[in-house]
Design an enzyme around this catalytic site. Structure first.
Site, PDB file in Angstrom:
ATOM      1  CB  CYS A   1      -5.799   7.465  41.331  1.00 22.61           C
ATOM      2  SG  CYS A   1      -5.973   5.782  39.017  1.00 22.61           S
TER       3      CYS A   1
ATOM      4  NE  ARG B   1      -4.128   0.504  18.975  1.00 19.43           N
ATOM      5  CZ  ARG B   1      -4.915  -0.735  18.587  1.00 19.43           C
ATOM      6  NH1 ARG B   1      -3.899  -0.679  17.356  1.00 19.43           N
ATOM      7  NH2 ARG B   1      -5.945  -1.546  18.403  1.00 19.43           N
TER       8      ARG B   1
ATOM      9  CG  ASP C   1      -9.758  -4.756  27.349  1.00 23.41           C
ATOM     10  OD1 ASP C   1      -9.454  -5.601  25.832  1.00 23.41           O
ATOM     11  OD2 ASP C   1      -9.538  -3.794  27.369  1.00 23.41           O
TER      12      ASP C   1
ATOM     13  NE  ARG D   1      -4.906  -0.729  33.028  1.00 25.44           N
ATOM     14  CZ  ARG D   1      -4.752   0.123  32.692  1.00 25.44           C
ATOM     15  NH1 ARG D   1      -4.492   1.637  33.103  1.00 25.44           N
ATOM     16  NH2 ARG D   1      -5.079   0.198  30.982  1.00 25.44           N
TER      17      ARG D   1
ATOM     18  CE  LYS E   1      -9.053  -0.496  24.751  1.00 27.81           C
ATOM     19  NZ  LYS E   1      -7.949  -1.613  24.893  1.00 27.81           N
TER      20      LYS E   1
ATOM     21  CB  CYS F   1     -13.164   4.043  39.448  1.00 28.19           C
ATOM     22  SG  CYS F   1     -12.324   5.911  39.304  1.00 28.19           S
TER      23      CYS F   1
ATOM     24  CB  CYS G   1     -10.419   0.716  40.040  1.00 29.80           C
ATOM     25  SG  CYS G   1      -8.582   0.645  38.939  1.00 29.80           S
TER      26      CYS G   1
ATOM     27  CG  ASP H   1     -12.444  -5.376  32.230  1.00 25.81           C
ATOM     28  OD1 ASP H   1     -13.318  -5.225  30.791  1.00 25.81           O
ATOM     29  OD2 ASP H   1     -11.509  -4.313  31.991  1.00 25.81           O
TER      30      ASP H   1
ATOM     31  NE  ARG I   1      -3.825  -7.831  25.251  1.00 25.64           N
ATOM     32  CZ  ARG I   1      -4.462  -7.799  26.884  1.00 25.64           C
ATOM     33  NH1 ARG I   1      -5.181  -6.712  26.747  1.00 25.64           N
ATOM     34  NH2 ARG I   1      -3.578  -7.732  27.859  1.00 25.64           N
ATOM     35  CE1 TYR I   2      -6.501  -4.593  20.522  1.00 20.94           C
ATOM     36  CE2 TYR I   2      -5.138  -3.241  22.079  1.00 20.94           C
ATOM     37  CZ  TYR I   2      -5.713  -4.524  21.698  1.00 20.94           C
ATOM     38  OH  TYR I   2      -7.509  -4.952  22.023  1.00 20.94           O
TER      39      TYR I   2
HETATM   40  C1  LIG Z   1      -7.253  -0.580  24.991  1.00 24.79           C
HETATM   41  C2  LIG Z   1      -5.642  -0.563  24.583  1.00 24.79           C
HETATM   42  C3  LIG Z   1      -4.945   0.294  23.818  1.00 24.79           C
HETATM   43  C4  LIG Z   1      -5.252   0.487  22.847  1.00 24.79           C
HETATM   44  O1  LIG Z   1      -5.989   0.671  22.125  1.00 24.79           O
HETATM   45  P1  LIG Z   1      -7.097   1.077  20.950  1.00 24.79           P
HETATM   46  O2  LIG Z   1      -8.394   0.600  20.321  1.00 24.79           O
HETATM   47  O3  LIG Z   1      -6.559   2.238  19.308  1.00 24.79           O
HETATM   48  O4  LIG Z   1      -8.046   2.589  21.131  1.00 24.79           O
HETATM   49  C5  LIG Z   1      -3.957  -0.342  23.527  1.00 24.79           C
HETATM   50  N1  LIG Z   1      -2.865  -0.906  24.727  1.00 24.79           N
HETATM   51  C6  LIG Z   1      -4.220  -2.097  24.625  1.00 24.79           C
HETATM   52  C7  LIG Z   1      -3.341  -2.976  26.076  1.00 24.79           C
HETATM   53  C8  LIG Z   1      -5.226  -1.546  25.681  1.00 24.79           C
HETATM   54  O5  LIG Z   1      -5.502  -2.956  26.626  1.00 24.79           O
HETATM   55  S1  SF4 Z   2     -10.624   4.187  36.665  1.00 25.48           S
HETATM   56 FE1  SF4 Z   2      -9.179   3.240  38.507  1.00 25.48          FE
HETATM   57  S2  SF4 Z   2      -7.552   3.247  37.577  1.00 25.48           S
HETATM   58 FE2  SF4 Z   2      -8.876   5.311  36.623  1.00 25.48          FE
HETATM   59  S3  SF4 Z   2      -8.944   6.481  37.722  1.00 25.48           S
HETATM   60 FE3  SF4 Z   2     -10.617   4.926  38.535  1.00 25.48          FE
HETATM   61  S4  SF4 Z   2      -9.067   3.929  40.182  1.00 25.48           S
HETATM   62 FE4  SF4 Z   2      -7.421   5.219  38.505  1.00 25.48          FE
END
Ligand SMILES: *Cc1c(COP(=O)(O)O)cnc(C)c1O
Ligand code: SF4
Length: 423
Positions: free
Chosen positions: A126, A117, A331, A135, A338, A130, A133, A294, A113-114
């Site tokens: 996991c 990175r 986010d 995801r 973010k 959580c 979570c 989220d 996305r960025y």
């Molecule tokens: C959060 C995130 C990152 C890392 O972002 P930083 O602001 O550098 O910590 C990289 N890729 C994705 C898709 C993210 O959600």
């Molecule tokens: S937040 Fe989601 S991905 Fe992270 S440790 Fe908890 S269950 Fe696993």
């Protein structure tokens, strides 16, 4: 320091087993019967577990279960670990993939996305699931055997993109994998010359601290620079065990960061977050982000208002060590990334002065300089766009809006302006 007290149900477990992370995983609480046997919950809690587990999976490590105060309706550990009926109340704003990580994914398991990175999802398992979570669409559907073939295309993508200098290894929890499996991934990443730093996102220090073994630290050290990003949400999670785990990692040379999520009735209070962040610093973990919750499915009961987060931030800056002040971020739904949110400290601003407010509410006028030209534009060797020197006094932006060709977003593409300040 006294160790965390085991629950009665685990009284007969010898320390050798208790401290073995694989034993902890084999003995996770994954069925209603397990929770009943170990925690003896109320009827209402049992009902909640029955309802929620129709939709989402449950797993709690015996260690984390030992931190639960089952009769306290506000127990922050219980709220994060024990499913509740609220998870079945899907709200209208819920989305399966609010951050559109799947759409920004050029190959399976990777989100780019960025500019420089990527997020690399190496597992969807996991040690604990959580309840909040983000995801959950991916995490915990099934346990699978790790297979390098599954993430090879993602590694190849990173190798083919020299602009990627930072890889966030996440999941699921990468530390659920065996050291050998994880090492195979790290070795491949380190073989890519343009990958400068690797970050590992893991909740192991919080929910499975025995996972941090001397052997793991020794293996990871070979692939420095590695940052470890963990996920504490409450000071009660800072136990003798998690303290030892973080100390081992910090001693191994891994800078330690923490990402918390602001959760209603868990930590949505300035005092709770302040205490958490101060405790984290004392175990050498630097608060990095605090996330607005989220819009993932079934977690709307955890959400708080943005105003609450701003209040929390307001209570940190100036009132305690700057090191204890993370960045509060949302986010954006729709994959916008973010966005930092802050209390307003600039009250008014003109070409020659700014009216600023400090943490105590005191108001001060800051006079701007009369000369504002800079090194930019004067260094003939500089290949960067020469823009800062072209902006005049009073420009709020230090950078012009050169958001080039914004990706088509479902939300607010109109807001991503393509223009330059000096146009
Ligand atoms: C959060 C995130 C990152 C890392 O972002 P930083 O602001 O550098 O910590 C990289 N890729 C994705 C898709 C993210 O959600
Ligand atoms: S937040 Fe989601 S991905 Fe992270 S440790 Fe908890 S269950 Fe696993």
């Amino acid at each position: 320091m006294a160790k965390t007290k085991k629950r009665k149900a685990y009284a007969g477990v010898p320390p050798r087993q208790w401290n073995d992370w694989r034993w902890q995983i084999r003995n996770r609480l994954t069925r209603l019967e397990d929770v009943v046997r170990v925690l003896n919950p109320s009827k209402e809690t049992i009902e909640g577990i029955k309802i929620a587990t129709r939709h989402f999976r449950m797993a709690i490590t015996p260690y984390y279960a030992s931190l639960i105060d089952i009769d306290n309706p506000y127990c922050p550990i219980k709220a994060q670990a024990i499913p509740s009926a609220s998870e079945a109340e899907f709200s209208r704003s819920d989305m399966a993939d609010p951050l559109e990580e799947d759409r920004d994914s050029p190959v399976k398991g990777l989100t780019h996305r960025y500019p420089d990175r990527v997020l690399l999802l190496v597992t969807d398992v996991c040690s604990m699931y959580c309840r909040h979570c983000t995801r959950r669409r991916l995490v915990g559907h099934r346990d699978y055997q790790f297979d390098l073939k599954r993430i090879k295309p993602a590694i190849d993508y990173i190798a083919a993109h020299p602009e990627i200098r930072d890889v966030v290894v996440s999941g699921g929890d990468p530390l659920i994998m065996s050291g050998a499996a994880l090492e195979r991934i790290l070795k491949l990443l380190r073989a890519i010359p343009h990958v400068e730093i690797i970050r590992i996102g893991t909740r192991a220090p919080v929910v499975l601290p025995m996972r941090i073994t001397p052997g793991l630290v020794k293996m990871l050290r070979k692939y420095h620079p590695i940052y470890i990003c963990t996920h504490f949400n409450h000071a009660r999670e800072v136990t003798p065990e998690s303290t030892t785990a973080c100390a081992m990692l910090a001693d191994g040379g891994f800078p330690m960061e923490n990402q918390s999520v602001l959760l209603r009735k868990v930590n949505d209070c300035p005092h709770v977050i302040k205490k958490l962040n101060q405790k984290l610093l004392s175990i050498r973990v630097r608060p990095y982000y605090i996330f607005q919750c989220d819009l993932s499915r079934g977690i709307s009961h955890f959400r708080t208002s943005l105003g609450r987060g701003i209040q929390v931030m307001e209570a940190l800056r100036g009132h305690t060590s700057g090191l204890a002040v993370p960045t509060f971020v949302v986010d954006l739904p729709g994959g916008g990334g973010k966005v930092p949110i802050m209390p307003t400290y600039i009250i008014a601003r003109s070409d020659d002065r700014a009216v600023l407010r400090n943490y105590e509410g005191a108001i001060t006028v800051y006079m701007e300089p009369h000369r504002w030209d800079s090194v930019c534009g004067h260094d003939p060797a500089c290949s960067q766009e020469r823009y800062i020197c072209q902006t005049g006094p009073g420009m709020l932006m230090t950078k012009p809006h050169t958001v080039l060709e914004p990706k088509k977003r479902r939300i607010g593409p109109k807001l991503l302006l393509k223009r330059r300040v000096d146009d």
